[in-house]
Design an enzyme around this catalytic site. Structure first.
Site, PDB file in Angstrom:
ATOM      1  CG  ASP A   1       5.567  -8.675   0.056  1.00 25.61           C
ATOM      2  OD1 ASP A   1       6.856  -7.795   0.183  1.00 25.61           O
ATOM      3  OD2 ASP A   1       5.383  -9.241  -0.618  1.00 25.61           O
TER       4      ASP A   1
ATOM      5  CE  LYS B   1       8.621 -10.684   1.576  1.00 24.96           C
ATOM      6  NZ  LYS B   1       9.098  -9.414   0.942  1.00 24.96           N
TER       7      LYS B   1
ATOM      8  N   GLY C   1       1.444  -2.576 -11.781  1.00 31.02           N
ATOM      9  CA  GLY C   1       0.849  -2.702 -10.261  1.00 31.02           C
ATOM     10  C   GLY C   1       0.016  -1.600 -10.056  1.00 31.02           C
ATOM     11  CG  PHE C   2      -3.533  -1.230  -8.495  1.00 29.82           C
ATOM     12  CD1 PHE C   2      -3.727  -2.311  -9.169  1.00 29.82           C
ATOM     13  CD2 PHE C   2      -4.269  -1.169  -7.267  1.00 29.82           C
ATOM     14  CE1 PHE C   2      -4.625  -3.416  -8.576  1.00 29.82           C
ATOM     15  CE2 PHE C   2      -5.326  -2.018  -6.826  1.00 29.82           C
ATOM     16  CZ  PHE C   2      -5.291  -3.172  -7.563  1.00 29.82           C
ATOM     17  N   GLY C   3      -0.399  -1.157  -6.305  1.00 33.26           N
ATOM     18  CA  GLY C   3      -0.331  -1.055  -4.872  1.00 33.26           C
ATOM     19  C   GLY C   3       0.566  -0.156  -3.984  1.00 33.26           C
ATOM     20  CG  ASN C   4       3.185   0.484  -0.064  1.00 33.48           C
ATOM     21  OD1 ASN C   4       4.376   0.159  -0.181  1.00 33.48           O
ATOM     22  ND2 ASN C   4       2.862   1.365   0.525  1.00 33.48           N
ATOM     23  CB  VAL C   5       5.992  -0.880  -4.581  1.00 39.95           C
ATOM     24  CG1 VAL C   5       7.285  -0.227  -5.166  1.00 39.95           C
ATOM     25  CG2 VAL C   5       6.092  -1.694  -3.463  1.00 39.95           C
ATOM     26  CB  ALA C   6       2.299   1.085  -8.236  1.00 39.21           C
ATOM     27  CD1 TRP C   7      -0.719   6.079  -3.688  1.00 39.45           C
ATOM     28  CD2 TRP C   7       0.986   5.396  -1.909  1.00 39.45           C
ATOM     29  NE1 TRP C   7      -0.663   7.153  -2.751  1.00 39.45           N
ATOM     30  CE2 TRP C   7       0.260   6.519  -1.623  1.00 39.45           C
ATOM     31  CE3 TRP C   7       1.713   5.083  -1.313  1.00 39.45           C
ATOM     32  CZ2 TRP C   7       0.361   7.171  -0.200  1.00 39.45           C
ATOM     33  CZ3 TRP C   7       1.929   5.666  -0.037  1.00 39.45           C
ATOM     34  CH2 TRP C   7       1.205   6.550   0.335  1.00 39.45           C
TER      35      TRP C   7
HETATM   36  N1  GLU Z   1       8.267  -6.322   2.138  1.00 41.99           N
HETATM   37  C1  GLU Z   1       9.141  -5.424   1.920  1.00 41.99           C
HETATM   38  C2  GLU Z   1      10.287  -5.780   1.124  1.00 41.99           C
HETATM   39  O1  GLU Z   1      10.234  -6.545   0.305  1.00 41.99           O
HETATM   40  C3  GLU Z   1       9.556  -4.634   3.164  1.00 41.99           C
HETATM   41  C4  GLU Z   1      10.032  -5.611   4.273  1.00 41.99           C
HETATM   42  C5  GLU Z   1      10.281  -4.762   5.362  1.00 41.99           C
HETATM   43  O2  GLU Z   1       9.894  -3.738   5.683  1.00 41.99           O
HETATM   44  O3  GLU Z   1      10.512  -5.460   6.551  1.00 41.99           O
HETATM   45  O4  GLU Z   1      11.347  -5.241   1.393  1.00 41.99           O
END
Ligand code: GLU
Length: 448
Positions: free
Chosen positions: A168, A128, A239-245
């Site tokens: 992320d 990360k 949240g309202f970002g990528n995951v929430a969407w």
């Molecule tokens: N940041 C995302 C996660 O928490 C995706 C990581 C990725 O696609 O490498 O899993």
């Protein structure tokens, strides 16, 4: 040689060796509470000192990022890449740009990522990275400049068979574009070193949707186990970002009603459900770089509850998709009082240890992020495979693979997390399931 390990003694060692790294301590504790009892029954892991070795990052990279803002001022941020474990594949994991990012944050995230990636069935190590750069209030030009300066340093440490970053929090399609463009210029070659790319330059169809869709596919599997489905359920999302969407989109498509999303400013309550163009509006909110959700309430004339989290709203299902430790003890008490059936983590470590304890005591189904949100990195792995083949698969093919992977992760959780009374402890299942593959590979590869 001692052939029994003790959680508290082990945690004492972690705390003294990594002082002040509270999020890392929390992630390790959540993990070892399940894994140490397991290895006490499987002492080969004690003999090979796997626990002592698995908590140490293979490499930590920290660098400064100098850039110039629109006013001509010099700015200095910190950049990081924590390469945690590469025993089952090249390092893989996202980049986070957020003011809370520190070495601690990235160590916890890289640790979680290692076991998440192991669960995906793919050959992906864990890493990360990111920066304490705050995209809030920055112009597009400033974001691009920061991405370029960040990549100038990061490019020395990544590569298609070495380490493949992705997005992320604070790093979406736009930032990936700037990062990839600059990486390509620096290296003078076109490789799949970053995932989440645009579909016309090597990206996979469905990668933006994959994390949220995967969360809902995982939820479907959980509900199947108790003979019900997502259809007709009321859901609170944060949240309202990528995951929430992605989660809102898939849950709505499957007939559920999502009544909340949230931001650092508070949450919105939309009793009719977030659907149609309202889901598209979430993207606009994100690209405004303001990090607030209130404009949704203003636009669609719904209630905005300032400075609060959505966990007080009575719903069937709660899906925290914002950030670590956003759902604490009191929130968990509300969730239990409201007879919520299950809590599924879209974000990484959004529930505190106290909250998780309460869910387990109340026998509420609870799925940790390392299992439930693994769909994103899974489709990143599928993007890497497509890049290696110089091919692109249809969205139907990618979606089918995503469903299969989420089902397989669910099966692993059931295998290791099934308790005598029939309750599935998904956290135990995910921790042990993720651990076994990494630990066995470490033993097979010698002193790595
Ligand atoms: N940041 C995302 C996660 O928490 C995706 C990581 C990725 O696609 O490498 O899993």
């Amino acid at each position: 040689m001692k052939n029994e390990m003790n959680v508290n003694d082990f945690m004492q060692g972690i705390i003294s060796k990594n002082p002040g790294e509270l999020a890392f301590h929390q992630a390790v504790r959540e993990f070892v509470e399940n894994v140490i009892p397991f290895i006490n029954d499987n002492t080969i892991y004690i003999k090979h000192k796997i626990m002592e070795r698995i908590v140490e990052p293979e490499r930590v990279i920290m660098f400064k990022v100098n850039w110039v803002d629109d006013a001509g001022e010099i700015r200095t941020n910190r950049g990081y890449r924590v390469q945690m474990n590469s025993v089952i594949g090249p390092y893989k994991g996202g980049l986070r740009f957020h003011p809370t990012v520190s070495l601690d944050t990235l160590k916890f995230l890289a640790f979680e990522q290692t076991f998440k990636n192991s669960l995906t069935t793919l050959s992906l190590g864990g890493a990360k990275g990111g920066s304490d750069f705050d995209p809030k209030g920055k112009s597009d030009n400033e974001i691009r400049k920061f991405c370029e300066c960040f990549m100038l340093e990061l490019s020395r440490y990544i590569g298609p068979n070495l380490d493949v970053p992705a997005g992320d929090i604070g790093v979406g399609g736009r930032e990936i574009g700037y990062l990839f463009g600059h990486y390509r210029k620096i290296k003078n070659e076109f490789t799949g070193t970053i995932t989440g790319k645009g579909t016309s330059w090597g990206g996979s169809l469905l990668r933006p949707e994959a994390t949220g869709f995967g969360v809902i596919y995982f939820l479907e599997e959980m509900l199947k186990k108790i003979n019900t489905t997502v259809k007709g359920k009321t859901i609170a999302v944060s949240g309202f970002g990528n995951v929430a969407w992605g989660a809102v989109m898939k849950a709505t498509e499957l007939g559920a009603k999502v009544v909340t999303i949230s931001g650092p400013d508070g949450y919105i309550y939309d009793p009719d459900g977030i659907k149609g163009e309202k889901i598209d509006f979430m993207l606009e909110l994100r690209y405004s770089n303001k990090d607030i959700v209130k404009p949704y309430a203003d636009k669609y004339k719904v209630k905005f509850i300032p400075n609060k989290r959505p966990w007080e709203v009575p719903v069937d299902i709660a899906i925290p998709c914002a950030i670590q430790n956003e759902l604490g003890k009191e929130d968990a008490q509300n969730i239990i009082k409201n007879k919520t059936i299950c809590v599924v983590e879209g974000a990484n470590m959004p529930c505190t240890i106290d909250a998780i304890k309460l869910f387990h005591e109340a026998k509420i189904l609870y799925a940790p992020g390392k299992a439930a949100n693994a769909g994103g990195v899974s489709i990143s792995g599928i993007e890497m495979a497509q890049n290696s083949l110089h091919l692109s698969w249809t969205s139907e093919e990618v979606d089918e693979r995503l469903k299969q992977i989420m089902k397989s992760i669910h099966d692993t959780c059931v295998k290791y997390g099934n308790e005598q009374n029939g309750y599935i402890n998904y956290m135990k299942g995910a921790n042990i399931g993720g651990f076994v593959k990494v630990a066995n590979s470490m033993i097979e590869q010698g002193l790595v």
